[in-house]
Design a protein around this motif. Structure first.
Motif, mmCIF file in Angstrom:
data_model
loop_
_atom_site.group_PDB
_atom_site.id
_atom_site.type_symbol
_atom_site.label_atom_id
_atom_site.label_comp_id
_atom_site.label_asym_id
_atom_site.label_seq_id
_atom_site.Cartn_x
_atom_site.Cartn_y
_atom_site.Cartn_z
ATOM 1 N N PRO A 36 0.763 -1.674 0.186
ATOM 2 C CA PRO A 36 0.057 -0.263 -0.091
ATOM 3 C C PRO A 36 0.775 1.457 -0.447
ATOM 4 O O PRO A 36 -0.389 2.745 -0.494
ATOM 5 C CB PRO A 36 -0.309 -0.091 1.604
ATOM 6 N N TYR A 37 2.323 0.812 0.602
ATOM 7 C CA TYR A 37 2.534 2.644 0.906
ATOM 8 C C TYR A 37 3.305 2.747 -0.508
ATOM 9 O O TYR A 37 2.886 4.373 -0.638
ATOM 10 C CB TYR A 37 3.918 2.542 1.848
ATOM 11 N N GLN A 38 3.649 2.290 -1.503
ATOM 12 C CA GLN A 38 4.699 2.450 -2.892
ATOM 13 C C GLN A 38 3.981 2.349 -3.799
ATOM 14 O O GLN A 38 3.454 2.979 -4.313
ATOM 15 C CB GLN A 38 5.579 1.145 -2.792
ATOM 16 N N PHE A 39 2.183 1.889 -3.454
ATOM 17 C CA PHE A 39 1.421 1.889 -4.340
ATOM 18 C C PHE A 39 0.607 2.896 -4.482
ATOM 19 O O PHE A 39 0.181 3.554 -5.222
ATOM 20 C CB PHE A 39 0.208 0.510 -4.625
ATOM 21 N N GLY A 40 0.630 3.431 -3.167
ATOM 22 C CA GLY A 40 -0.524 4.910 -3.041
ATOM 23 C C GLY A 40 0.428 6.056 -4.052
ATOM 24 O O GLY A 40 -0.033 7.021 -4.404
ATOM 25 N N ALA A 41 2.158 5.630 -3.675
ATOM 26 C CA ALA A 41 2.921 6.654 -4.125
ATOM 27 C C ALA A 41 2.615 6.729 -5.581
ATOM 28 O O ALA A 41 2.703 7.902 -6.424
ATOM 29 C CB ALA A 41 5.219 6.527 -3.514
ATOM 30 N N PHE A 42 3.186 5.469 -5.751
ATOM 31 C CA PHE A 42 3.019 4.976 -7.527
ATOM 32 C C PHE A 42 1.272 5.419 -8.709
ATOM 33 O O PHE A 42 1.621 6.462 -9.083
ATOM 34 C CB PHE A 42 2.909 3.578 -8.050
ATOM 35 N N ALA A 43 0.335 5.448 -7.499
ATOM 36 C CA ALA A 43 -1.049 5.544 -8.193
ATOM 37 C C ALA A 43 -1.548 7.870 -8.244
ATOM 38 O O ALA A 43 -1.792 8.102 -8.368
ATOM 39 C CB ALA A 43 -2.938 5.170 -7.308
ATOM 40 N N GLY A 44 -0.540 7.849 -7.525
ATOM 41 C CA GLY A 44 -0.611 9.358 -7.250
ATOM 42 C C GLY A 44 0.067 9.862 -8.291
ATOM 43 O O GLY A 44 -0.633 10.501 -8.741
ATOM 44 N N ALA A 236 -5.146 11.760 -2.455
ATOM 45 C CA ALA A 236 -4.945 11.203 -1.564
ATOM 46 C C ALA A 236 -3.327 10.836 -1.574
ATOM 47 O O ALA A 236 -2.865 10.755 0.019
ATOM 48 C CB ALA A 236 -5.486 9.304 -2.089
ATOM 49 N N THR A 237 -2.473 11.567 -2.539
ATOM 50 C CA THR A 237 -1.458 10.775 -1.764
ATOM 51 C C THR A 237 -0.865 12.273 -0.993
ATOM 52 O O THR A 237 -0.025 11.734 -0.054
ATOM 53 C CB THR A 237 -0.476 11.241 -3.461
ATOM 54 N N LYS A 238 -1.695 13.464 -1.744
ATOM 55 C CA LYS A 238 -1.230 15.198 -1.077
ATOM 56 C C LYS A 238 -1.969 14.498 1.025
ATOM 57 O O LYS A 238 -1.144 15.398 1.750
ATOM 58 C CB LYS A 238 -1.583 16.014 -1.822
ATOM 59 N N LEU A 239 -2.738 14.141 0.644
ATOM 60 C CA LEU A 239 -4.242 14.077 1.723
ATOM 61 C C LEU A 239 -3.755 13.665 2.626
ATOM 62 O O LEU A 239 -4.735 13.512 3.982
ATOM 63 C CB LEU A 239 -5.169 14.815 1.442
ATOM 64 N N LEU A 240 -3.928 12.485 2.526
ATOM 65 C CA LEU A 240 -3.343 10.436 3.373
ATOM 66 C C LEU A 240 -1.869 9.953 3.642
ATOM 67 O O LEU A 240 -1.250 10.767 2.538
ATOM 68 C CB LEU A 240 -4.594 9.988 2.781
ATOM 69 N N PRO A 241 -1.675 9.320 4.805
ATOM 70 C CA PRO A 241 -0.640 8.748 4.927
ATOM 71 C C PRO A 241 -0.632 8.042 3.696
ATOM 72 O O PRO A 241 -1.158 7.099 3.018
ATOM 73 C CB PRO A 241 -0.532 8.170 5.544
ATOM 74 N N LEU A 242 0.428 7.610 2.838
ATOM 75 C CA LEU A 242 1.026 7.197 1.883
ATOM 76 C C LEU A 242 0.392 5.169 1.741
ATOM 77 O O LEU A 242 -0.554 5.559 0.596
ATOM 78 C CB LEU A 242 1.944 6.393 0.916
ATOM 79 N N TYR A 248 -7.593 3.370 -0.853
ATOM 80 C CA TYR A 248 -8.241 4.340 -1.361
ATOM 81 C C TYR A 248 -7.858 4.154 -2.917
ATOM 82 O O TYR A 248 -9.132 3.979 -3.041
ATOM 83 C CB TYR A 248 -8.068 6.406 -1.205
ATOM 84 N N SER A 249 -6.953 4.187 -3.235
ATOM 85 C CA SER A 249 -6.864 3.846 -4.940
ATOM 86 C C SER A 249 -6.841 2.868 -5.621
ATOM 87 O O SER A 249 -7.541 2.101 -6.717
ATOM 88 C CB SER A 249 -4.662 4.396 -5.525
ATOM 89 N N ALA A 250 -6.926 2.081 -4.644
ATOM 90 C CA ALA A 250 -7.308 0.314 -4.905
ATOM 91 C C ALA A 250 -8.728 0.234 -4.939
ATOM 92 O O ALA A 250 -9.566 -0.479 -6.335
ATOM 93 C CB ALA A 250 -6.312 -0.664 -4.345
ATOM 94 N N GLY A 251 -9.651 1.033 -3.793
ATOM 95 C CA GLY A 251 -10.535 0.843 -3.985
ATOM 96 C C GLY A 251 -11.423 1.846 -5.078
ATOM 97 O O GLY A 251 -12.125 1.170 -5.734
ATOM 98 N N ALA A 252 -10.751 3.052 -5.724
ATOM 99 C CA ALA A 252 -11.346 3.589 -6.380
ATOM 100 C C ALA A 252 -10.903 2.921 -7.824
ATOM 101 O O ALA A 252 -12.130 2.606 -9.072
ATOM 102 C CB ALA A 252 -10.095 4.980 -6.389
ATOM 103 N N ARG A 253 -10.319 2.191 -8.091
ATOM 104 C CA ARG A 253 -9.919 1.764 -8.943
ATOM 105 C C ARG A 253 -11.016 0.268 -9.583
ATOM 106 O O ARG A 253 -11.672 0.325 -10.191
ATOM 107 C CB ARG A 253 -8.199 0.249 -9.418
ATOM 108 N N VAL A 254 -11.500 -0.159 -8.538
ATOM 109 C CA VAL A 254 -12.148 -1.344 -8.346
ATOM 110 C C VAL A 254 -13.800 -0.581 -8.804
ATOM 111 O O VAL A 254 -14.878 -1.095 -9.501
ATOM 112 C CB VAL A 254 -12.543 -2.420 -7.332
ATOM 113 N N ILE A 255 -13.740 0.667 -8.312
ATOM 114 C CA ILE A 255 -15.375 1.416 -8.364
ATOM 115 C C ILE A 255 -15.516 1.754 -9.496
ATOM 116 O O ILE A 255 -16.507 1.422 -10.724
ATOM 117 C CB ILE A 255 -15.316 2.763 -7.834
#
Length: 414
Positions: A36-44, A236-242, A248-255
Motif C-alpha cells: 500500500p505505501y509504494q502503491f499509493g506513491a505510484f498511483a498518485g 489522496a497522495t497529498k492528503l493521506l498517509p501513503l 483508497y486508490s485500490a478501492g477507487a480503481r475497483v469502482i
C-alpha cells in the motif's frame, strides 16, 4: 435497447470485459507487488500524468473521431495537425507534470527518472496511441478499438507478472521504467493496423485558428471529464498517509471498473449521436431516455452487489490492504453518480455542446477539491470517498438536468 447499438453494446461489453479482467489482474499484481505505501506513491504520480495526458492531443482525438465517423477520407484533414500538436502540447505538459510532482507531491518521494518514464508514456506515447484508437473507432470498429485499448494494459500485466516472479529488489522503479517501452510497442501496433499509413513529418502542419477553436472545447472536456477520476488519487497522495492513499486508490480503481457496460453503451452510441443529432432530434431524444434508463438500473444493481462482496476484495489484495472493504463500501455511494456523470457528459459532447460539459464538470472538480480538503481534515481517510460521492452526484444531477432540457420539444424543434 434494440438494433445496431444494442449489438454493438454487447460486443463492446464483451471486449471491455476482457479489458476489465486484464485491468484487474494488473491492479492486483501491482498492488500486491508494491504494497500500500509504494502503491499509493505510484498511483498518485501516475494518476496526475494520466490526467494531464488527457489534453496532450488538445481535443484533436475527438475531432478525428467525429470527422472519420462522417467520412473516412476526412482523416487526411485532421491527422497532419493532430500529430504535431500532440507532441508540442505533451512536451509542455511534461514540464508542468514535473513541477507539480516535485512541488506538490513531495510526499511521494519517487526518483526523477521514474517520473520521466511515467511522464513520457502518459503525456506523449499514450495520447498518440489514443489518436490511433479513435481513428479505428470512427471507422466503425467500435469493439475492435476497445480491444486495441486493452493492448497496453495486457503488456503491463505481463511485465508486472515478470517483475513479481523475479522478485526485483525495487519493483516500483522496475515497473515504472518499462512503462514507456510498452506504450511505444502498443502505439506501433495500433498505427500499423490502420487501413492507411499516418502522414509523414513532411505533411505535418500547425492547425488554423478555426481548427484550434474547434478542438479546444474537446480538450477542456477531456481534462474535466478525467479530473474527478484521476485527481482524487493525486489528492489522496497529498492528503493521506501513503499507505492509506494506496488503500483508497485500490478501492477507487475497483469502482471505476464497474462502469464497464456503461462505457460500452456510450462507445456504441457515439457514432450514431454524432450523425443523427441534427437530422433526427426526436429519435435522438428517445435513444437518450433508453440510455439513461439502462445506466441507472445497471448501476443500482451493481452497487448493491459490490457493497455485499466488499470483503472479498480485501482478501484478494492481501492483508496489507486492511480496511479496503470499509473504503470500498463508502466508495459505493459514488458509483451511480459516476456512471450518470459519464453518460451525460458523453451525450453533451456528441450533441456538440463541449463547453456545457466543461461547465458542469468544473463544478464537480471544485466540489471534489474543497470537500476532500475539508472532509479529510475533519474525518480522516473516510472523508475522501465522501468527497468523491459529493462531486460525482453534483455533476450527475446537473448533467442529467441539461440533457432533459435538451430533450424538451421546443429544444428539439430548434
Amino acid at each position: 435497447m434494440k438494433g445496431a447499438i444494442a449489438r454493438g453494446t454487447i460486443r463492446t461489453t464483451f471486449i471491455l470485459g476482457l479489458y476489465t479482467l486484464v485491468q484487474a489482474g494488473t491492479l492486483l499484481l501491482v498492488a500486491r507487488m508494491l504494497g500500500p505505501y509504494q502503491f499509493g506513491a505510484f498511483a498518485g504520480v501516475a494518476a496526475l500524468a494520466a490526467l494531464l495526458g488527457t489534453i496532450s492531443t488538445f481535443g484533436t482525438n475527438i475531432v478525428l473521431l467525429g470527422e472519420v465517423a462522417k467520412a473516412p477520407s476526412r482523416r487526411g484533414q485532421i491527422l497532419p495537425y493532430a500529430i504535431p500538436i500532440t507532441l508540442l502540447c505533451g512536451g509542455a505538459l511534461l514540464a508542468i507534470y514535473f513541477a507539480t510532482c516535485l512541488l506538490a507531491l513531495r510526499a511521494a518521494n519517487v526518483p526523477w527518472s521514474m517520473l520521466l518514464a511515467i511522464g513520457v508514456a502518459e503525456l506523449w506515447l499514450q495520447p498518440l496511441f489514443g489518436l490511433a484508437t479513435y481513428e479505428h473507432h470512427g471507422l466503425g470498429r467500435v469493439a475492435g478499438s476497445q480491444l486495441l485499448k486493452t493492448l497496453p494494459l495486457a503488456l503491463r500485466l505481463v511485465a508486472a507478472a515478470g517483475i513479481f516472479l523475479m522478485r526485483a529488489n525495487n519493483p516500483l522503479v522496475a515497473y515504472s521504467y518499462i512503462y514507456p517501452a510498452l506504450s511505444l510497442l502498443a502505439l506501433v501496433f495500433a498505427v500499423r493496423t490502420l487501413p492507411s499509413a499516418w502522414p509523414s513529418p513532411r505533411q505535418w502542419r500547425l492547425p488554423s485558428v478555426a481548427e484550434l477553436r474547434e478542438a479546444a472545447g474537446y480538450a477542456a472536456i477531456a481534462i474535466t471529464a478525467s479530473g474527478p477520476g484521476e485527481l482524487d488519487k493525486a489528492l489522496a497522495t497529498k492528503l493521506l498517509p501513503l499507505s492509506m492513499a494506496g488503500v483508497y486508490s485500490a478501492g477507487a480503481r475497483v469502482i471505476v471498473a464497474t462502469t464497464l457496460p456503461v462505457n460500452a453503451l456510450m462507445a456504441s452510441a457515439m457514432p450514431r449521436l454524432f450523425r443523427e443529432r441534427l437530422d433526427h432530434p426526436e429519435l435522438t431524444s428517445r435513444l437518450l431516455l433508453r440510455i439513461f434508463g439502462a445506466t441507472l438500473v445497471y448501476m443500482l444493481a451493481i452497487t448493491v452487489i459490490l457493497w455485499s462482496i466488499a470483503p472479498v476484495f480485501e482478501w484478494l489484495f492481501g492483508a496489507k490492504y486492511h480496511g479496503l472493504d470499509h473504503t470500498l463500501r463508502w466508495l459505493c455511494l459514488a458509483a451511480p453518480g459516476l456512471a450518470l456523470r459519464m453518460t451525460s457528459g458523453t451525450i453533451l459532447m456528441a450533441l456538440g455542446k463541449p463547453w456545457v460539459r466543461v461547465g458542469f464538470e468544473i463544478t464537480g472538480i471544485v466540489v471534489l477539491v474543497i470537500a476532500a480538503i475539508a472532509f479529510t481534515a475533519r474525518f480522516g481517510a473516510v472523508g475522501l470517498p465522501w468527497a468523491l460521492a459529493c462531486s460525482e452526484w453534483a455533476m450527475a444531477i446537473i448533467g442529467t438536468a441539461l440533457i432533459l432540457d435538451y430533450m424538451t420539444p421546443s429544444r428539439t424543434r430548434a
